[in-house]
Design an enzyme around this catalytic site. Structure first.
Site, PDB file in Angstrom:
ATOM      1  N   LYS A 200      70.020  37.029  16.081  1.00  0.00           N
ATOM      2  CA  LYS A 200      69.205  36.436  15.002  1.00  0.00           C
ATOM      3  C   LYS A 200      67.887  35.898  15.566  1.00  0.00           C
ATOM      4  O   LYS A 200      66.803  36.229  15.071  1.00  0.00           O
ATOM      5  CB  LYS A 200      69.980  35.300  14.303  1.00  0.00           C
ATOM      6  CG  LYS A 200      71.291  35.722  13.688  1.00  0.00           C
ATOM      7  CD  LYS A 200      71.962  34.587  12.954  1.00  0.00           C
ATOM      8  CE  LYS A 200      72.462  33.489  13.866  1.00  0.00           C
ATOM      9  NZ  LYS A 200      73.569  33.867  14.766  1.00  0.00           N
TER      10      LYS A 200
ATOM     11  N   ARG B 109      75.621  28.144   6.581  1.00  0.00           N
ATOM     12  CA  ARG B 109      76.710  28.547   7.471  1.00  0.00           C
ATOM     13  C   ARG B 109      78.054  28.183   6.871  1.00  0.00           C
ATOM     14  O   ARG B 109      79.085  28.334   7.513  1.00  0.00           O
ATOM     15  CB  ARG B 109      76.549  27.801   8.783  1.00  0.00           C
ATOM     16  CG  ARG B 109      76.117  28.691   9.906  1.00  0.00           C
ATOM     17  CD  ARG B 109      76.276  27.902  11.185  1.00  0.00           C
ATOM     18  NE  ARG B 109      76.128  28.698  12.351  1.00  0.00           N
ATOM     19  CZ  ARG B 109      74.986  28.878  12.985  1.00  0.00           C
ATOM     20  NH1 ARG B 109      73.878  28.385  12.522  1.00  0.00           N
ATOM     21  NH2 ARG B 109      74.970  29.566  14.093  1.00  0.00           N
TER      22      ARG B 109
ATOM     23  N   ARG C 211      72.982  34.695  28.208  1.00  0.00           N
ATOM     24  CA  ARG C 211      71.725  34.250  27.582  1.00  0.00           C
ATOM     25  C   ARG C 211      71.076  33.111  28.383  1.00  0.00           C
ATOM     26  O   ARG C 211      71.745  32.212  28.864  1.00  0.00           O
ATOM     27  CB  ARG C 211      72.000  33.763  26.157  1.00  0.00           C
ATOM     28  CG  ARG C 211      70.788  33.079  25.544  1.00  0.00           C
ATOM     29  CD  ARG C 211      70.894  32.848  24.072  1.00  0.00           C
ATOM     30  NE  ARG C 211      72.156  32.285  23.662  1.00  0.00           N
ATOM     31  CZ  ARG C 211      72.572  32.270  22.392  1.00  0.00           C
ATOM     32  NH1 ARG C 211      71.809  32.788  21.457  1.00  0.00           N
ATOM     33  NH2 ARG C 211      73.727  31.746  22.077  1.00  0.00           N
TER      34      ARG C 211
ATOM     35  N   ARG D 199      72.344  27.371  27.495  1.00  0.00           N
ATOM     36  CA  ARG D 199      72.795  26.469  26.425  1.00  0.00           C
ATOM     37  C   ARG D 199      74.204  25.960  26.725  1.00  0.00           C
ATOM     38  O   ARG D 199      75.055  26.750  27.148  1.00  0.00           O
ATOM     39  CB  ARG D 199      72.804  27.225  25.087  1.00  0.00           C
ATOM     40  CG  ARG D 199      71.495  27.118  24.355  1.00  0.00           C
ATOM     41  CD  ARG D 199      71.391  28.031  23.180  1.00  0.00           C
ATOM     42  NE  ARG D 199      72.516  28.023  22.261  1.00  0.00           N
ATOM     43  CZ  ARG D 199      72.519  28.680  21.100  1.00  0.00           C
ATOM     44  NH1 ARG D 199      71.450  29.368  20.730  1.00  0.00           N
ATOM     45  NH2 ARG D 199      73.563  28.651  20.314  1.00  0.00           N
TER      46      ARG D 199
ATOM     47  N   ARG E 268      83.059  29.432  18.215  1.00  0.00           N
ATOM     48  CA  ARG E 268      81.949  29.619  17.253  1.00  0.00           C
ATOM     49  C   ARG E 268      82.150  30.893  16.438  1.00  0.00           C
ATOM     50  O   ARG E 268      81.887  30.931  15.235  1.00  0.00           O
ATOM     51  CB  ARG E 268      80.611  29.684  18.010  1.00  0.00           C
ATOM     52  CG  ARG E 268      80.150  28.316  18.511  1.00  0.00           C
ATOM     53  CD  ARG E 268      79.166  28.430  19.663  1.00  0.00           C
ATOM     54  NE  ARG E 268      77.968  29.182  19.345  1.00  0.00           N
ATOM     55  CZ  ARG E 268      77.148  29.688  20.271  1.00  0.00           C
ATOM     56  NH1 ARG E 268      77.400  29.520  21.554  1.00  0.00           N
ATOM     57  NH2 ARG E 268      76.080  30.343  19.896  1.00  0.00           N
TER      58      ARG E 268
HETATM   59  P1  AP5 Z   1      70.011  35.558  20.187  1.00  0.00           P
HETATM   60  O1  AP5 Z   1      68.856  36.246  19.557  1.00  0.00           O
HETATM   61  O2  AP5 Z   1      69.771  34.244  20.832  1.00  0.00           O
HETATM   62  O3  AP5 Z   1      71.245  35.484  19.185  1.00  0.00           O
HETATM   63  P2  AP5 Z   1      71.498  34.522  17.978  1.00  0.00           P
HETATM   64  O4  AP5 Z   1      72.159  35.328  16.915  1.00  0.00           O
HETATM   65  O5  AP5 Z   1      70.262  33.782  17.625  1.00  0.00           O
HETATM   66  O6  AP5 Z   1      72.583  33.610  18.664  1.00  0.00           O
HETATM   67  P3  AP5 Z   1      72.849  32.057  18.592  1.00  0.00           P
HETATM   68  O7  AP5 Z   1      73.917  31.800  19.617  1.00  0.00           O
HETATM   69  O8  AP5 Z   1      71.598  31.263  18.727  1.00  0.00           O
HETATM   70  O9  AP5 Z   1      73.437  31.913  17.199  1.00  0.00           O
HETATM   71  P4  AP5 Z   1      74.322  30.815  16.723  1.00  0.00           P
HETATM   72  O10 AP5 Z   1      74.362  31.096  15.309  1.00  0.00           O
HETATM   73  O11 AP5 Z   1      75.639  30.686  17.390  1.00  0.00           O
HETATM   74  O12 AP5 Z   1      73.582  29.519  17.240  1.00  0.00           O
HETATM   75  P5  AP5 Z   1      72.525  28.558  16.579  1.00  0.00           P
HETATM   76  O13 AP5 Z   1      71.496  28.270  17.589  1.00  0.00           O
HETATM   77  O14 AP5 Z   1      72.095  29.004  15.251  1.00  0.00           O
HETATM   78  O15 AP5 Z   1      70.624  36.585  21.228  1.00  0.00           O
HETATM   79  C1  AP5 Z   1      71.734  36.261  22.038  1.00  0.00           C
HETATM   80  C2  AP5 Z   1      71.617  36.975  23.386  1.00  0.00           C
HETATM   81  O16 AP5 Z   1      71.735  38.367  23.152  1.00  0.00           O
HETATM   82  C3  AP5 Z   1      70.305  36.761  24.083  1.00  0.00           C
HETATM   83  O17 AP5 Z   1      70.502  36.674  25.465  1.00  0.00           O
HETATM   84  C4  AP5 Z   1      69.484  38.002  23.740  1.00  0.00           C
HETATM   85  O18 AP5 Z   1      68.561  38.302  24.755  1.00  0.00           O
HETATM   86  C5  AP5 Z   1      70.567  39.053  23.617  1.00  0.00           C
HETATM   87  N1  AP5 Z   1      70.234  40.057  22.616  1.00  0.00           N
HETATM   88  C6  AP5 Z   1      69.672  39.860  21.397  1.00  0.00           C
HETATM   89  N2  AP5 Z   1      69.506  41.029  20.738  1.00  0.00           N
HETATM   90  C7  AP5 Z   1      70.002  42.001  21.566  1.00  0.00           C
HETATM   91  C8  AP5 Z   1      70.129  43.418  21.452  1.00  0.00           C
HETATM   92  N3  AP5 Z   1      69.712  44.075  20.350  1.00  0.00           N
HETATM   93  N4  AP5 Z   1      70.703  44.085  22.476  1.00  0.00           N
HETATM   94  C9  AP5 Z   1      71.120  43.432  23.598  1.00  0.00           C
HETATM   95  N5  AP5 Z   1      71.022  42.089  23.775  1.00  0.00           N
HETATM   96  C10 AP5 Z   1      70.467  41.378  22.758  1.00  0.00           C
HETATM   97  O19 AP5 Z   1      73.425  27.283  16.359  1.00  0.00           O
HETATM   98  C11 AP5 Z   1      73.933  26.552  17.448  1.00  0.00           C
HETATM   99  C12 AP5 Z   1      74.867  25.460  16.962  1.00  0.00           C
HETATM  100  O20 AP5 Z   1      74.151  24.570  16.077  1.00  0.00           O
HETATM  101  C13 AP5 Z   1      76.057  25.918  16.121  1.00  0.00           C
HETATM  102  O21 AP5 Z   1      77.142  26.309  16.933  1.00  0.00           O
HETATM  103  C14 AP5 Z   1      76.352  24.653  15.331  1.00  0.00           C
HETATM  104  O22 AP5 Z   1      77.035  23.703  16.082  1.00  0.00           O
HETATM  105  C15 AP5 Z   1      74.975  24.116  15.026  1.00  0.00           C
HETATM  106  N6  AP5 Z   1      74.448  24.624  13.745  1.00  0.00           N
HETATM  107  C16 AP5 Z   1      73.401  25.473  13.574  1.00  0.00           C
HETATM  108  N7  AP5 Z   1      73.207  25.735  12.266  1.00  0.00           N
HETATM  109  C17 AP5 Z   1      74.144  25.031  11.597  1.00  0.00           C
HETATM  110  C18 AP5 Z   1      74.482  24.898  10.223  1.00  0.00           C
HETATM  111  N8  AP5 Z   1      73.790  25.543   9.266  1.00  0.00           N
HETATM  112  N9  AP5 Z   1      75.511  24.098   9.863  1.00  0.00           N
HETATM  113  C19 AP5 Z   1      76.206  23.447  10.803  1.00  0.00           C
HETATM  114  N10 AP5 Z   1      75.956  23.524  12.130  1.00  0.00           N
HETATM  115  C20 AP5 Z   1      74.936  24.322  12.532  1.00  0.00           C
END
Ligand code: AP5
Length: 604
Positions: free
Chosen positions: A95, A171, A206, A235, A246
């Site tokens: 994402k 979410r 990552r 992270r 997660r």
């Molecule tokens: P990346 O682009 O970082 O993936 P992402 O989908 O953004 O992953 P996140 O881990 O950030 O998502 P998440 O939803 O768990 O965490 P968030 O920060 O929102 O890519 C990941 C890796 O893959 C990278 O190394 C990248 O280089 C690689 N990659 C990407 N695309 C690729 C491809 N095509 N091919 C190969 N490699 C690739 O949330 C974190 C925490 O915050 C949650 O766990 C929760 O505790 C809290 N939180 C956030 N939002 C909420 C909410 N709405 N409600 C409650 N709690 C929340």
């Protein structure tokens, strides 16, 4: 033809790529959101977040911008309807990576709840301290904290101007419903799909650059220089164990959330090179942007005469754009038709969203008046299509119904104006997305037509044919529909004389009472001298939730006609009240339906 102001607005929706322009992307990214480390400011913010949820003054949290180091920038000229996108997917589905590319290309405001929360955590704010324990455990942060942050960010001007890209929110089903209640809906809901085993590898490998916020992967996207490599961080929630937790939480919630956005959901295979994934997203968003432009065109935002607007009652100023002129010249131009479709659409949408369920629309411009020319039924169908598709866009199953043949034997038949209407509806172009038969269904008026999956019913010009009363079928249908909205378009439910020339008297009062139980949500009628169709003297317009507005048609010094408002009324005015307004009499003066202006009685 559209006026110049309107045209320039439509043209400005083109995206201009300026490869050499200085980077603006920093100001377009939500990773720019910076929490304050000051606890007093922070306390203030918490209070304000709560205020926003209750719909009061939007909060403007302190923000600064961070450069993202993109090599080129796209300047997305402002549109009236900027893109609104949600991106979803399991942890590490890509994402954040795709959001970087989307922001570069489409200039949307990126709002990532993960980034907002991490910023709060690293600034040590109260929100951050609360969120930290949940995040580190790989769990969701409580809804009220996240929802407050997101709605605060979305309510700011830049989100309205640039459009937005919501990443990681909603979410949970509750979060999705919070947005629905605030009528915040995306144009498209993108879901990235990646197998579990790949996701775990992506998370564990990552790394983040704390300076540029760029996302790397130790194997697939290594940092460009040793200097960057040295400052990369991992992270705390990127351990295998936490990723599994997660992922589990994501799966538990995904289905419930997607049910809210099923009609705008687009699944994209995220298990490919990031550029290939982006190619699909790019074409999807470009298509959505084009569709938005087309709807704007359809809405035919005619800015007709600013003089008119200044006289308007304040209730109408927000959305109303002026009565088109030359309404006696038919066929009407597409812009004029679009003006009325949009006007009716706003009123019906508003009434249905407010929970009104028995509605009628009465619009009687020459182009929509099949009594003057049965071929005008095509324009009426076009209006019905605009309304039906708009509700279908909101995920509703809409049943469009025309009355079938009534009566028996030699008396069987239907009103002349409705002959062939059902066929027209069947063969109409209902769009490229297969809306017909999934979200749009065509049926007849009657109780048997009501099915469980139907959400809303649009009834095309139901009317009593000579000797045959539609009201029994109509009543059966509305009873079967229960609380679901039923919208009558140009109904004619007054009693007509039977074939013998005698009025049907049995149950007449009840029938008329039933006909009157439909609430008017839109009314437009031109006013003429009694017994004539020329010249137009004025117009009467009522649009939900406002009262009735009476306009007089005048010729300006240059000979250009326009409509000026004479008076407003809480309900539809009677003939005397209209006559008085035209004569300039005060409201409480004795009424007299005679004299020069008595011609107006002809319209009722
Ligand atoms: P990346 O682009 O970082 O993936 P992402 O989908 O953004 O992953 P996140 O881990 O950030 O998502 P998440 O939803 O768990 O965490 P968030 O920060 O929102 O890519 C990941 C890796 O893959 C990278 O190394 C990248 O280089 C690689 N990659 C990407 N695309 C690729 C491809 N095509 N091919 C190969 N490699 C690739 O949330 C974190 C925490 O915050 C949650 O766990 C929760 O505790 C809290 N939180 C956030 N939002 C909420 C909410 N709405 N409600 C409650 N709690 C929340």
């Amino acid at each position: 033809m559209l006026p110049a102001a309107s045209l320039s607005c439509l043209q400005s929706t083109n995206i201009n790529i300026h490869p050499t322009a200085p980077s603006l992307s920093s100001s377009l990214s939500s990773s720019s959101y910076q929490p304050s480390s000051s606890s007093s400011l922070h306390n203030r913010r918490l209070v304000s977040f709560t205020t926003i949820i209750h719909g009061n003054t939007p909060l403007t949290p302190t923000t600064t911008t961070k450069p993202k180091g993109h090599s080129h920038t796209v300047i997305c000229a402002s549109t009236n309807e900027p893109l609104k996108v949600m991106i979803s997917g399991a942890p590490a589905s890509g994402k954040g990576t795709q959001c970087e590319l989307i922001v570069q290309k489409f200039g949307l405001l990126h709002i990532s709840t993960g980034d907002l929360l991490r910023a709060e955590v690293s600034a040590g704010t109260e929100i951050g301290n609360k969120a930290k324990e949940f995040m580190n455990a790989g769990q969701l942060v409580p809804d009220e904290i996240v929802t407050a942050m997101v709605t605060a960010r979305l309510s700011r001007e830049d989100a309205k101007e640039k459009g937005w890209l919501l990443d990681g929110y909603p979410r949970s089903f509750a979060q999705a419903q919070s947005l629905e209640k605030l009528k915040i809906r995306p144009d498209v809901y993108v879901v990235l799909e990646v197998p579990d085993v790949i996701l775990i590898d992506r998370c564990v490998g990552r790394r983040l650059d704390p300076v540029t916020r760029k996302i790397y992967h130790v194997k697939s996207f290594p940092p460009e220089t040793e200097e960057i490599k040295a400052r990369l961080v991992t992270r705390p929630d990127d351990t295998e164990e936490k990723v599994k937790s997660r992922l589990e939480i994501y799966k538990q919630n995904a289905k419930a959330i997607s049910s809210t956005y099923s009609n705008i959901m687009k699944k994209i295979d995220g298990n490919r090179q990031k550029d290939m994934v982006f190619k699909d997203i790019e074409s999807l968003l470009s298509q959505t942007q084009n569709d938005n432009m087309k709807s704007m065109e359809l809405a035919g935002k005619l800015v007709l005469d600013s003089d008119n607007r200044s006289n308007l009652p304040s209730s109408s100023k927000d959305n109303w754009i002026g009565i088109p002129t030359r309404l006696n010249n038919i066929p009407h131009s597409r812009e004029i038709r679009n003006y009325f479709y949009y006007d009716v659409l706003q009123a019906t949408q508003g009434a249905v969203n407010d929970g009104r369920s028995r509605l009628k629309v009465e619009i009687n411009i020459p182009e929509l008046n099949p009594e003057m020319d049965v071929y005008r039924i095509g324009t009426l169908m076009e209006l019905v299509r605009v309304i039906a598709l708009s509700f279908a866009d909101d995920g509703k199953v809409v049943k469009v119904c025309v009355q079938g043949s009534m009566g028996e034997g030699a008396l069987a038949g239907m009103p002349l104006q409705l002959a062939g209407t059902r066929k027209i509806l069947e063969f109409m172009d209902w769009g490229d997305y297969g809306a017909k038969d999934t979200f749009i269904k065509i049926g007849s008026i009657g109780g048997k037509e009501v099915e469980e999956q139907d959400d809303l019913f649009i009834l095309v010009a139901p009317q009593n044919a000579v000797g045959n009363c539609i009201i029994d079928d109509l009543r059966a249908m509305t009873e079967a529909a229960g609380k679901r909205p039923v919208i009558l378009i140009n109904p004619k439910l007054k009693d007509l004389p039977g074939s013998s020339g005698v009025m049907q008297t049995m149950g007449r009062d009840k029938r008329l009472e039933y006909a009157a139980s439909f609430e008017s949500c839109y009314f437009f009628r031109l006013l003429y001298y009694m017994g004539t169709q020329y010249p137009i003297m004025g117009a009467l317009r009522m649009t939900y939730p406002y009262g009735c507005e009476l306009y007089k048609r005048v010729d300006g010094p240059s000979g250009k006609e326009k409509y000026v408002i004479l008076s407003t009324f809480p309900k539809r005015p009677n003939i005397d009240e209209i006559n008085d307004a035209f004569e300039g009499k005060p409201r409480d003066q004795a009424k007299k339906a005679s004299g020069f202006w008595a011609f107006l009685s002809g319209v009722f």
